[in-house]
Design a protein around this motif. Sequence first.
Motif, PDB file in Angstrom:
ATOM      1  N   ASN A 104      -4.453 -11.810   4.442  1.00 41.21           N
ATOM      2  CA  ASN A 104      -4.781 -10.579   5.162  1.00 41.21           C
ATOM      3  C   ASN A 104      -5.546 -10.887   6.442  1.00 41.21           C
ATOM      4  OD1 ASN A 104      -7.364  -8.454   5.319  1.00 41.21           O
ATOM      5  ND2 ASN A 104      -5.370  -7.454   5.233  1.00 41.21           N
ATOM      6  N   SER A 105      -6.463 -11.843   6.385  1.00 42.05           N
ATOM      7  CA  SER A 105      -7.243 -12.216   7.568  1.00 42.05           C
ATOM      8  C   SER A 105      -6.350 -12.773   8.667  1.00 42.05           C
ATOM      9  CB  SER A 105      -8.299 -13.266   7.206  1.00 42.05           C
ATOM     10  OG  SER A 105      -9.262 -12.729   6.325  1.00 42.05           O
ATOM     11  N   LEU A 106      -5.245 -13.406   8.272  1.00 39.20           N
ATOM     12  CA  LEU A 106      -4.343 -14.017   9.254  1.00 39.20           C
ATOM     13  C   LEU A 106      -3.230 -13.086   9.707  1.00 39.20           C
ATOM     14  CD1 LEU A 106      -3.950 -17.636   7.819  1.00 39.20           C
ATOM     15  CD2 LEU A 106      -5.705 -16.709   9.327  1.00 39.20           C
ATOM     16  N   GLY A 107      -3.245 -11.833   9.238  1.00 40.06           N
ATOM     17  CA  GLY A 107      -2.283 -10.849   9.712  1.00 40.06           C
ATOM     18  C   GLY A 107      -1.059 -10.650   8.849  1.00 40.06           C
ATOM     19  N   THR A 108      -0.998 -11.309   7.703  1.00 42.03           N
ATOM     20  CA  THR A 108       0.114 -11.099   6.771  1.00 42.03           C
ATOM     21  C   THR A 108      -0.017  -9.730   6.107  1.00 42.03           C
ATOM     22  OG1 THR A 108       0.371 -13.458   6.315  1.00 42.03           O
ATOM     23  CG2 THR A 108       1.182 -11.944   4.628  1.00 42.03           C
ATOM     24  N   LYS A 109       1.095  -9.035   5.933  1.00 49.80           N
ATOM     25  CA  LYS A 109       1.084  -7.778   5.202  1.00 49.80           C
ATOM     26  C   LYS A 109       1.030  -8.099   3.715  1.00 49.80           C
ATOM     27  CE  LYS A 109       1.202  -3.583   3.994  1.00 49.80           C
ATOM     28  NZ  LYS A 109      -0.056  -2.806   4.085  1.00 49.80           N
ATOM     29  N   VAL A 110      -0.062  -7.692   3.058  1.00 48.86           N
ATOM     30  CA  VAL A 110      -0.300  -8.062   1.664  1.00 48.86           C
ATOM     31  C   VAL A 110      -0.256  -6.823   0.772  1.00 48.86           C
ATOM     32  CG1 VAL A 110      -1.914  -9.105   0.031  1.00 48.86           C
ATOM     33  CG2 VAL A 110      -1.712 -10.028   2.358  1.00 48.86           C
ATOM     34  N   THR A 111       0.420  -6.976  -0.364  1.00 50.09           N
ATOM     35  CA  THR A 111       0.445  -5.944  -1.401  1.00 50.09           C
ATOM     36  C   THR A 111       0.011  -6.582  -2.715  1.00 50.09           C
ATOM     37  OG1 THR A 111       2.309  -4.830  -0.336  1.00 50.09           O
ATOM     38  CG2 THR A 111       1.860  -4.265  -2.636  1.00 50.09           C
ATOM     39  N   ALA A 120      -8.681  -2.378   1.246  1.00 52.39           N
ATOM     40  CA  ALA A 120      -7.713  -1.321   1.541  1.00 52.39           C
ATOM     41  C   ALA A 120      -7.848  -0.879   2.994  1.00 52.39           C
ATOM     42  CB  ALA A 120      -7.923  -0.141   0.593  1.00 52.39           C
ATOM     43  N   LYS A 121      -9.100  -0.820   3.475  1.00 56.29           N
ATOM     44  CA  LYS A 121      -9.341  -0.469   4.880  1.00 56.29           C
ATOM     45  C   LYS A 121      -8.848  -1.562   5.827  1.00 56.29           C
ATOM     46  CE  LYS A 121     -13.334   2.467   3.875  1.00 56.29           C
ATOM     47  NZ  LYS A 121     -14.817   2.621   3.975  1.00 56.29           N
ATOM     48  N   LYS A 122      -8.808  -2.812   5.309  1.00 54.12           N
ATOM     49  CA  LYS A 122      -8.301  -3.924   6.111  1.00 54.12           C
ATOM     50  C   LYS A 122      -6.779  -4.001   6.102  1.00 54.12           C
ATOM     51  CE  LYS A 122     -12.253  -7.114   5.801  1.00 54.12           C
ATOM     52  NZ  LYS A 122     -12.668  -8.500   5.453  1.00 54.12           N
ATOM     53  N   GLY A 123      -6.145  -3.140   5.296  1.00 48.70           N
ATOM     54  CA  GLY A 123      -4.688  -3.080   5.334  1.00 48.70           C
ATOM     55  C   GLY A 123      -3.954  -3.549   4.106  1.00 48.70           C
ATOM     56  N   ILE A 124      -4.661  -4.001   3.056  1.00 43.49           N
ATOM     57  CA  ILE A 124      -3.976  -4.410   1.835  1.00 43.49           C
ATOM     58  C   ILE A 124      -3.598  -3.181   1.016  1.00 43.49           C
ATOM     59  CG2 ILE A 124      -4.231  -5.629  -0.366  1.00 43.49           C
ATOM     60  CD1 ILE A 124      -5.950  -7.663   0.971  1.00 43.49           C
ATOM     61  N   ASP A 125      -2.363  -3.151   0.537  1.00 40.59           N
ATOM     62  CA  ASP A 125      -1.920  -2.074  -0.353  1.00 40.59           C
ATOM     63  C   ASP A 125      -2.163  -2.494  -1.806  1.00 40.59           C
ATOM     64  OD1 ASP A 125      -1.055  -0.480   1.735  1.00 40.59           O
ATOM     65  OD2 ASP A 125       0.994  -1.290   1.682  1.00 40.59           O
ATOM     66  N   SER A 154       4.908 -11.349   5.113  1.00 38.15           N
ATOM     67  CA  SER A 154       4.519 -10.401   4.064  1.00 38.15           C
ATOM     68  C   SER A 154       4.394 -11.150   2.744  1.00 38.15           C
ATOM     69  CB  SER A 154       5.541  -9.268   3.949  1.00 38.15           C
ATOM     70  OG  SER A 154       6.838  -9.784   3.714  1.00 38.15           O
ATOM     71  N   LEU A 155       3.476 -10.677   1.899  1.00 41.77           N
ATOM     72  CA  LEU A 155       3.198 -11.335   0.635  1.00 41.77           C
ATOM     73  C   LEU A 155       2.915 -10.284  -0.429  1.00 41.77           C
ATOM     74  CD1 LEU A 155       2.483 -14.014  -0.951  1.00 41.77           C
ATOM     75  CD2 LEU A 155       0.109 -13.575  -0.271  1.00 41.77           C
ATOM     76  N   VAL A 156       3.610 -10.397  -1.561  1.00 43.12           N
ATOM     77  CA  VAL A 156       3.330  -9.546  -2.713  1.00 43.12           C
ATOM     78  C   VAL A 156       2.595 -10.386  -3.745  1.00 43.12           C
ATOM     79  CG1 VAL A 156       4.280  -8.104  -4.544  1.00 43.12           C
ATOM     80  CG2 VAL A 156       5.381  -8.144  -2.294  1.00 43.12           C
ATOM     81  N   VAL A 157       1.427  -9.955  -4.146  1.00 44.22           N
ATOM     82  CA  VAL A 157       0.619 -10.678  -5.122  1.00 44.22           C
ATOM     83  C   VAL A 157       0.710  -9.960  -6.462  1.00 44.22           C
ATOM     84  CG1 VAL A 157      -1.672 -11.556  -5.705  1.00 44.22           C
ATOM     85  CG2 VAL A 157      -0.956 -11.427  -3.299  1.00 44.22           C
ATOM     86  N   ILE A 158       1.264 -10.640  -7.461  1.00 44.62           N
ATOM     87  CA  ILE A 158       1.329 -10.078  -8.807  1.00 44.62           C
ATOM     88  C   ILE A 158       0.090 -10.536  -9.559  1.00 44.62           C
ATOM     89  CG2 ILE A 158       2.639  -9.949 -10.954  1.00 44.62           C
ATOM     90  CD1 ILE A 158       5.158 -10.597  -9.387  1.00 44.62           C
TER      91      ILE A 158
END
Length: 451
Positions: free
Chosen positions: A191-198, A223-228, A173-177
Amino acid sequence: MIDLLIIGGGPAGYVAAERAGEKGLKVVLFEKKAIGGVCLNEGCIPTKTLLYSAKLYENALHGDKYGVFGDNIRFDYQKMVSRKKKVVRKLVLGVENKMKLNHVAVVKGEAFIKGRSSSGIEVTCNGESYMGRNLLVCTGSESAVPPIPGLREAGDTVLTNREILELTERPESLVVIGGGVIGMEFASFYNSLGTKVTVIEMLPEILGGLDFEISAMLRSIYAKKGIDFHLNAKVVQVEGNSVVFDKDGETHHVEGERILLSVGRRPVTQGFGLENLGLELLRGGIKVDEKMRTNVPGVYAAGDVTGFSLLAHTASREGEVVVNNLTGRNDIMRYNAIPGVVYTNPEVAGVGETEESARSRNIAYRVAKLQMTYSGRFVAENEGGNGICKVLVGEKHGEVIGAHMLGNPSSEIIYGACLAIEQEMTLKEMQEVVFPHPTVSEIFKEVVFSF
């Protein structure tokens, strides 16, 4: 006496050195780390290398849309990183060879400006003194680190663009500020590699400064690819691997195995004796005129250290402007046709005025836009995908003043719009240009005819 002393071997410095060497000037280039600067070693090239690996993996996963099937599709993160390092090494050697071919003396070490006198400008490095007629400062920029409580205490959980490139394992998981260009490119990669990204962004939209409509479209895709995404959100504290932020008057927490700090960059103006020249500063960087001259005769600045357009291609052009004027060619730096690219998947590219900037500057304009599916080549190569191409022209003369795209390969075709703006081409003149068929670039002509 040396004709040109250059401090900093990034895109501004090494391009200026190469051009000056080609024209017969005696040049000394100082670089304290690796030639190529942040772009080649810690930015542009390594990130694009990783992003290409991610794009190949993502395309392979969805190859069935094109009638191509594969079993057990996987990736090797460490091999991606290893290849990134190999690419960087190869290109660094290439730049070093260019310096040798053009008789540029490269001095590895920390340069220090002693001052300017009637004898010239003195710079010392590794205990040696160098006297030059002219000095070009290209010390670049560094990651900005805001005073967020708990940030430094979080240790190696918090990364900048430099440290994240050295990871040997993919974080879960990765949080991007910060949802700017750097933040979004790393968000795209992981995100392409499956990490949960916010992604946490203080502004109302990601990619501030780019076309608002296109930025919103890219955010929707991811967002559709899963990034919050959390917009209009201000980070107030970091607690270990947890980021605390305020949004709509409420406090929220989000956790990540790693935290990427990507809130912009600032010019490097300390630590190399700049104060000994009495240079005038502006916006935290060195103030220059349209010929990249500072307020001190014989002293120039180019690249991120000016604090204006923090892009590698801008820096290279600024370095060229300096050398052209030193060698008798009257040249000025123009910023109306500087392209900006975001190497996500799909890519974003733009140049010139956006609708937002045109309105803020009271520029009367007309705008036309089409979906990328108007291009046959785009449809053939982007099954189920779409995008947009938008062109702005001046209301009075119909000259192209801006162009913005979402869709692959925007990065490779935006230069056409740069040329149109640089040459002040009108709609009529653009309509008479023959584009190769079938190419995605034809979308420009389609939009031009839709006005």
